[in-house]
Design an enzyme around this catalytic site. Sequence first.
Site, PDB file in Angstrom:
ATOM      1  N   SER A 214      85.287  74.173  39.482  1.00  0.00           N
ATOM      2  CA  SER A 214      85.713  74.416  40.975  1.00  0.00           C
ATOM      3  C   SER A 214      86.149  72.736  40.599  1.00  0.00           C
ATOM      4  CB  SER A 214      84.525  74.905  41.248  1.00  0.00           C
ATOM      5  OG  SER A 214      83.191  74.161  41.003  1.00  0.00           O
TER       6      SER A 214
ATOM      7  N   GLU B 169      75.920  58.162  81.691  1.00  0.00           N
ATOM      8  CA  GLU B 169      76.231  57.397  83.139  1.00  0.00           C
ATOM      9  C   GLU B 169      76.571  56.609  83.077  1.00  0.00           C
ATOM     10  OE1 GLU B 169      74.055  61.815  83.257  1.00  0.00           O
ATOM     11  OE2 GLU B 169      74.504  59.904  81.998  1.00  0.00           O
TER      12      GLU B 169
END
Length: 366
Positions: free
Chosen positions: A173, A57
Amino acid sequence: MVAFSEADCAHMARALQLATRGQYSAHPNPMVGCVIVKEGRSVGEGWHERAGEPHAEINALAAAGDNAKGATAYVTLEPCAHHGKTRPCVEALIASGIGKVVVAMADPFDQVAGRGIDALHAAGIAVDTGLMAASAESLNEGFICRVTHGRPFVRLKVAASIDGAIAMKSGESQWITAPEAREDVQRLRARSGAVMTGIGTVFADDPSLNVRTSGLNTGGLQPLRVVLDSRLRMPVTARMLALPGATLVCCSGDHDISPLQDAGAEVLSCVAKGRTVDVGAVLNELARRDINDVLVEAGPAVSGFMLQEEFVDELVIYQAPHIMGSETSRMFRTSSWSALADRKPLEIRDVRRIGSDTRITARVQY
């Protein structure tokens, strides 16, 4: 019930779009956007960029200047009414002479919780609430989870083959998913106040768990790295300890913590739950540290445990288009689930291509 116009919706949509610009830098504060409109034309825009700096704001009012008088402010979250690191936004809105404020959702933080809206009403400013509330809530679900439930929103990320494997039995992995998916994970990390893993992953992969993409507007923020390590076996040579940002190692029982402290880690002794650290207590501690969102990047033991204990709010699965076969490790280790009735249904929220991989985002239904 207020009947919002098409123009109202367009202006609030713009405010929500602006709010997302703070997704990597505003936390632990919520993401907020504001648009000030006069005679159908936007005269000021703003968003909350980072904690301790002006709120949405204030930035929008600065852009609007004198045009704010008599204008309508569209704001994605109720204006704050308390003194924190900045002055209350509601005071600035009142002083500007704004004529009306449209608020997407009330702020659940107990120091605001309707006080901002009440202050606007008391000053004679018209206030409408509820426009695009669901979108505003989704934007700040981590913040809302922390201030209403006392724990962060937990997002569990998994990278797997199309047949559900996360590694070969040998432990190999790297890499299951393509570079685009790994880049997307960097954005998940940047959105999170903390990244959590287990000591098994530290031993297996020696991960960094940091944000390595320079193109994100993080303001230099790095997520807190959290390691679950009940017996305090964390090596002082772990890669993450030499990187910018903080590392919190959570253990249980009494240990000599000085070597890890000397290496740059913070060590937190938590209560035990069976043979493991009480993850619920760790999450509560992270909430006390103003962590809104936790990203879990761990092996099948920790990931499965968190699912069994119902700590996971959202799953993000990156599924690669290949088959790794039977000599592999699976996504989750859930020893207490032995019957089909134990399965947990998922609500699929989003499915999209990330490079050659597929990203599935789902909510766990406990």
